[in-house]
Design a protein around this motif. Structure first.
Motif, PDB file in Angstrom:
ATOM      1  N   MET A   1     -67.276 -78.718   7.895  1.00 36.48           N
ATOM      2  CA  MET A   1     -67.648 -78.097   6.629  1.00 36.48           C
ATOM      3  C   MET A   1     -69.165 -78.048   6.509  1.00 36.48           C
ATOM      4  O   MET A   1     -69.843 -79.059   6.730  1.00 36.48           O
ATOM      5  N   ASN A   2     -69.728 -76.884   6.158  1.00 34.56           N
ATOM      6  CA  ASN A   2     -71.177 -76.779   6.090  1.00 34.56           C
ATOM      7  C   ASN A   2     -71.701 -77.197   4.717  1.00 34.56           C
ATOM      8  O   ASN A   2     -70.942 -77.389   3.759  1.00 34.56           O
ATOM      9  N   THR A   3     -73.022 -77.308   4.627  1.00 35.80           N
ATOM     10  CA  THR A   3     -73.665 -77.780   3.405  1.00 35.80           C
ATOM     11  C   THR A   3     -73.352 -76.899   2.207  1.00 35.80           C
ATOM     12  O   THR A   3     -73.074 -77.387   1.103  1.00 35.80           O
ATOM     13  N   GLU A   4     -73.361 -75.588   2.423  1.00 36.27           N
ATOM     14  CA  GLU A   4     -73.128 -74.664   1.313  1.00 36.27           C
ATOM     15  C   GLU A   4     -71.753 -74.857   0.699  1.00 36.27           C
ATOM     16  O   GLU A   4     -71.594 -74.854  -0.527  1.00 36.27           O
ATOM     17  N   ASN A   5     -70.741 -75.053   1.547  1.00 36.77           N
ATOM     18  CA  ASN A   5     -69.387 -75.264   1.025  1.00 36.77           C
ATOM     19  C   ASN A   5     -69.297 -76.558   0.214  1.00 36.77           C
ATOM     20  O   ASN A   5     -68.627 -76.607  -0.830  1.00 36.77           O
ATOM     21  N   ILE A   6     -69.951 -77.605   0.714  1.00 36.44           N
ATOM     22  CA  ILE A   6     -69.926 -78.887   0.006  1.00 36.44           C
ATOM     23  C   ILE A   6     -70.616 -78.759  -1.347  1.00 36.44           C
ATOM     24  O   ILE A   6     -70.104 -79.223  -2.370  1.00 36.44           O
ATOM     25  N   LEU A   7     -71.778 -78.132  -1.377  1.00 37.14           N
ATOM     26  CA  LEU A   7     -72.507 -77.977  -2.628  1.00 37.14           C
ATOM     27  C   LEU A   7     -71.713 -77.131  -3.625  1.00 37.14           C
ATOM     28  O   LEU A   7     -71.739 -77.403  -4.834  1.00 37.14           O
ATOM     29  N   ASN A   8     -71.011 -76.123  -3.133  1.00 39.02           N
ATOM     30  CA  ASN A   8     -70.161 -75.319  -4.015  1.00 39.02           C
ATOM     31  C   ASN A   8     -69.070 -76.171  -4.646  1.00 39.02           C
ATOM     32  O   ASN A   8     -68.757 -76.013  -5.837  1.00 39.02           O
ATOM     33  N   LYS A   9     -68.474 -77.058  -3.847  1.00 36.72           N
ATOM     34  CA  LYS A   9     -67.441 -77.947  -4.383  1.00 36.72           C
ATOM     35  C   LYS A   9     -67.994 -78.855  -5.474  1.00 36.72           C
ATOM     36  O   LYS A   9     -67.304 -79.209  -6.431  1.00 36.72           O
ATOM     37  N   LEU A  10     -69.259 -79.267  -5.314  1.00 36.69           N
ATOM     38  CA  LEU A  10     -69.890 -80.175  -6.270  1.00 36.69           C
ATOM     39  C   LEU A  10     -70.566 -79.442  -7.421  1.00 36.69           C
ATOM     40  O   LEU A  10     -71.161 -80.084  -8.292  1.00 36.69           O
ATOM     41  N   ASN A  11     -70.497 -78.102  -7.403  1.00 37.59           N
ATOM     42  CA  ASN A  11     -71.156 -77.277  -8.424  1.00 37.59           C
ATOM     43  C   ASN A  11     -72.661 -77.527  -8.476  1.00 37.59           C
ATOM     44  O   ASN A  11     -73.271 -77.614  -9.550  1.00 37.59           O
ATOM     45  N   ILE A  12     -73.261 -77.660  -7.282  1.00 38.13           N
ATOM     46  CA  ILE A  12     -74.701 -77.848  -7.165  1.00 38.13           C
ATOM     47  C   ILE A  12     -75.270 -76.609  -6.486  1.00 38.13           C
ATOM     48  O   ILE A  12     -74.796 -76.204  -5.418  1.00 38.13           O
ATOM     49  N   SER A  13     -76.281 -76.021  -7.095  1.00 39.00           N
ATOM     50  CA  SER A  13     -76.823 -74.773  -6.553  1.00 39.00           C
ATOM     51  C   SER A  13     -77.688 -75.019  -5.322  1.00 39.00           C
ATOM     52  O   SER A  13     -77.639 -74.252  -4.357  1.00 39.00           O
ATOM     53  N   GLN A  14     -78.489 -76.086  -5.343  1.00 43.32           N
ATOM     54  CA  GLN A  14     -79.330 -76.379  -4.189  1.00 43.32           C
ATOM     55  C   GLN A  14     -79.768 -77.836  -4.218  1.00 43.32           C
ATOM     56  O   GLN A  14     -79.739 -78.489  -5.262  1.00 43.32           O
ATOM     57  N   LEU A  15     -80.165 -78.339  -3.063  1.00 39.62           N
ATOM     58  CA  LEU A  15     -80.667 -79.701  -2.963  1.00 39.62           C
ATOM     59  C   LEU A  15     -82.069 -79.778  -3.540  1.00 39.62           C
ATOM     60  O   LEU A  15     -82.827 -78.813  -3.505  1.00 39.62           O
ATOM     61  N   ASN A  16     -82.434 -80.970  -4.062  1.00 37.34           N
ATOM     62  CA  ASN A  16     -83.815 -81.144  -4.482  1.00 37.34           C
ATOM     63  C   ASN A  16     -84.682 -81.508  -3.270  1.00 37.34           C
ATOM     64  O   ASN A  16     -84.180 -81.684  -2.153  1.00 37.34           O
ATOM     65  N   GLU A  17     -85.972 -81.630  -3.479  1.00 34.21           N
ATOM     66  CA  GLU A  17     -86.904 -81.822  -2.372  1.00 34.21           C
ATOM     67  C   GLU A  17     -86.648 -83.131  -1.630  1.00 34.21           C
ATOM     68  O   GLU A  17     -86.689 -83.182  -0.402  1.00 34.21           O
ATOM     69  N   MET A  18     -86.371 -84.190  -2.376  1.00 29.58           N
ATOM     70  CA  MET A  18     -86.085 -85.472  -1.737  1.00 29.58           C
ATOM     71  C   MET A  18     -84.851 -85.373  -0.858  1.00 29.58           C
ATOM     72  O   MET A  18     -84.826 -85.857   0.288  1.00 29.58           O
ATOM     73  N   GLN A  19     -83.784 -84.755  -1.357  1.00 31.49           N
ATOM     74  CA  GLN A  19     -82.551 -84.630  -0.590  1.00 31.49           C
ATOM     75  C   GLN A  19     -82.761 -83.803   0.672  1.00 31.49           C
ATOM     76  O   GLN A  19     -82.207 -84.120   1.733  1.00 31.49           O
ATOM     77  N   GLU A  20     -83.562 -82.758   0.572  1.00 31.93           N
ATOM     78  CA  GLU A  20     -83.853 -81.952   1.755  1.00 31.93           C
ATOM     79  C   GLU A  20     -84.621 -82.765   2.797  1.00 31.93           C
ATOM     80  O   GLU A  20     -84.358 -82.659   4.002  1.00 31.93           O
ATOM     81  N   ASP A  21     -85.570 -83.595   2.347  1.00 35.82           N
ATOM     82  CA  ASP A  21     -86.339 -84.423   3.278  1.00 35.82           C
ATOM     83  C   ASP A  21     -85.454 -85.457   3.969  1.00 35.82           C
ATOM     84  O   ASP A  21     -85.600 -85.726   5.161  1.00 35.82           O
ATOM     85  N   VAL A  22     -84.519 -86.049   3.211  1.00 37.87           N
ATOM     86  CA  VAL A  22     -83.610 -87.037   3.813  1.00 37.87           C
ATOM     87  C   VAL A  22     -82.705 -86.354   4.831  1.00 37.87           C
ATOM     88  O   VAL A  22     -82.491 -86.879   5.938  1.00 37.87           O
ATOM     89  N   SER A  23     -82.176 -85.198   4.489  1.00 43.94           N
ATOM     90  CA  SER A  23     -81.334 -84.457   5.434  1.00 43.94           C
ATOM     91  C   SER A  23     -82.094 -84.135   6.713  1.00 43.94           C
ATOM     92  O   SER A  23     -81.572 -84.293   7.825  1.00 43.94           O
ATOM     93  N   GLU A  24     -83.335 -83.695   6.566  1.00 44.14           N
ATOM     94  CA  GLU A  24     -84.156 -83.382   7.738  1.00 44.14           C
ATOM     95  C   GLU A  24     -84.352 -84.609   8.612  1.00 44.14           C
ATOM     96  O   GLU A  24     -84.212 -84.546   9.837  1.00 44.14           O
ATOM     97  N   ALA A  25     -84.652 -85.756   7.997  1.00 45.23           N
ATOM     98  CA  ALA A  25     -84.901 -86.980   8.756  1.00 45.23           C
ATOM     99  C   ALA A  25     -83.651 -87.476   9.471  1.00 45.23           C
ATOM    100  O   ALA A  25     -83.705 -87.946  10.605  1.00 45.23           O
ATOM    101  N   VAL A  26     -82.501 -87.365   8.803  1.00 45.42           N
ATOM    102  CA  VAL A  26     -81.255 -87.873   9.396  1.00 45.42           C
ATOM    103  C   VAL A  26     -80.728 -86.904  10.456  1.00 45.42           C
ATOM    104  O   VAL A  26     -80.270 -87.326  11.528  1.00 45.42           O
TER     105      VAL A  26
END
Length: 458
Positions: free
Chosen positions: A1-26
């Motif tokens: 399952m990709n990120t977009e599908n997960i965010l749609n399930k959670l009703n989140i339009s986009q990640l915030n800057e901190m979340q994007e940085d953590v995703s990049e690092a991991v």
């Protein structure tokens, strides 16, 4: 399952800057990660999202074989272990993962219930991701209830709390028992003085979204409220009357003070939940459930409620007692203004009270307007039902809705949040319909089973 599908399930339009940085690092390095970010910024999703994506295809395929349990080992063999300081954060984090719809099986492990009961549930669920408190996880590992060979991810959420002196020995034993950890992620809103050597951090990526000048979000407006006497109960009453039906957490430093304050507020007509470490697990669960679903608009609590409770839309934080440390202050205030919301925090101050890290005298003064004797406390819109059957009786949320509609006479829009626990269920319903529903369901069966249905009171 990709990120977009997960965010749609959670009703989140986009990640915030901190979340994007953590995703990049991991996702794009093999380094350990330390994340420091204010409460309410979405740290749970920040680490879960990339971990889910980093799991090997072979691990994910086994994880998704939910019907072919004969291919699984006799004991659970999880891949990810998430350590948290308390049961509430364990439960809420597990719910976040379930709501992502990845197919990964998960379970929360914590004290306050028999280890044997958890072991039976572990063997039934066979979780891929475990959220748990240090002492309880150690207990299961020492009893052989969890196969540790495949645990390659270790996450320590609220790591400053997990690494305090009271947890040091438990954490050291736990880490020493995990020989195959490849990645470590530590997260908190505040930082411990030093990360102990036993955590065995390798090369690290440090992601820090705190600001020294603003230890709490600028979306929180902070006020001082003058109390004419050392006993602040009358001032608190006036303040809560001024808030009306807004959602408010009142923080005190001692359990007996929580009980005394809650008793006073109930006498004044307020609907209150209480939360502190002296309550039984079931009492704590009921208190948080009532507050989260709108059956009680006031939560009176110790600092136990300042961590691990991800309850959206808390309007106000009231410091009845001053926070004992700056970290406690940060975590208290972090209960409001979560994600992109706004919030307020109030210090009720008697004469000569002060803090070393805040100039209380410079705060704007807030004078409650509700001072008339005839002023009445706001009544919450919802009420909570206790239904004495749960998952072990094969009940689902759909079964509960059907029962409340067919037997209770409710419409679907008169039913709120439903939580089906192992042995019982909580259901929020319209308070206006409470008495009629209790009368309608008296003696009725749900799926052919007689059960208790009663109001949960704070």
């Amino acid at each position: 399952m990709n990120t977009e599908n997960i965010l749609n399930k959670l009703n989140i339009s986009q990640l915030n800057e901190m979340q994007e940085d953590v995703s990049e690092a991991v996702l794009h390095s093999n380094k350990d990660v330390v994340v420091l970010s204010p409460t309410g910024t979405g740290k749970t999703l920040a680490y879960l999202l990339p971990i889910v994506q980093r799991l090997q295809p072979s691990e994910r395929s086994v994880a998704l074989e939910t019907q072919q349990t004969e291919q699984l080992p006799d004991e659970p063999s999880p891949i990810v272990l998430v350590m948290v300081p308390g049961r509430e954060l364990a439960l809420q984090s597990a719910e976040v993962l379930k709501s992502m719809g990845t197919g990964l099986r998960t379970m929360a492990l914590y004290g306050g219930r028999p280890t044997m009961d958890e072991h039976r549930e572990l063997r039934k669920v066979m979780p891929n991701v475990i959220f748990g408190t240090p002492g309880r996880i150690n207990d299961h590992i020492e009893k052989g209830n969890i196969i540790i060979d495949n645990i390659t991810w270790l996450v320590i959420d609220e790591f400053d709390k997990c690494l305090e002196m009271g947890f040091q020995n438990e954490m050291s034993r736990l880490v020493d028992s995990l020989p195959n950890i490849r990645r470590r992620i530590l997260l908190s809103a505040t930082e411990s003085e030093a990360i102990p050597r036993f955590i065995n951090m390798g090369r690290t990526v440090r992601i820090d979204y705190r600001t020294e000048d603003e230890p709490v979000s600028d979306r929180v407006k902070i006020f001082a409220v003058a109390s004419p006497s050392k006993d602040k109960l009358e001032t608190l009453r006036s303040l809560l009357l001024d808030f009306g039906d807004q959602s408010t957490v009142v923080f005190l430093n001692y359990r007996d003070s929580v009980e005394r304050t809650a008793s006073y507020l109930r006498e004044q007509g307020f609907t209150v939940s209480i939360f502190h470490g002296g309550l039984e697990q079931k009492q704590r669960e009921a208190a948080i459930y009532m507050f989260a679903n709108g059956s009680a608009n006031i939560l009176v609590a110790t600092d136990l409620a300042s961590r691990g409770l991800d309850i959206p839309d808390i309007d106000n934080i009231v410091h009845y007692h001053l926070p004992e440390t700056q970290d406690n202050y940060i975590h208290r205030v972090g209960r409001t203004a979560r994600w992109d919301k706004q919030g307020r925090a109030f210090f009720i101050l008697s004469q000569e009270e002060s803090l070393p890290y805040i100039d209380l005298g410079s705060l704007p003064q807030y004078a409650p307007r509700s001072s008339a004797e005839e002023a009445a406390a706001s009544v919450p819109r919802m009420a909570t039902l206790y239904i004495g059957k749960g998952k072990k009786d094969k009940l689902s949320k759909g079964d509960i809705v059907g029962f409340l509609c067919k037997k209770g006479g409710l419409k679907s829009d008169e039913i709120g949040k439903i939580s089906v626990m192992e042995r019982y269920t909580y259901a929020a319903i319209s308070r206006k319909r409470l008495r009629q529903v209790l009368k309608n369901v008296q003696g009725e069966k749900i799926k052919g089973i007689k059960t208790i249905v009663e109001e949960v009171k704070g």
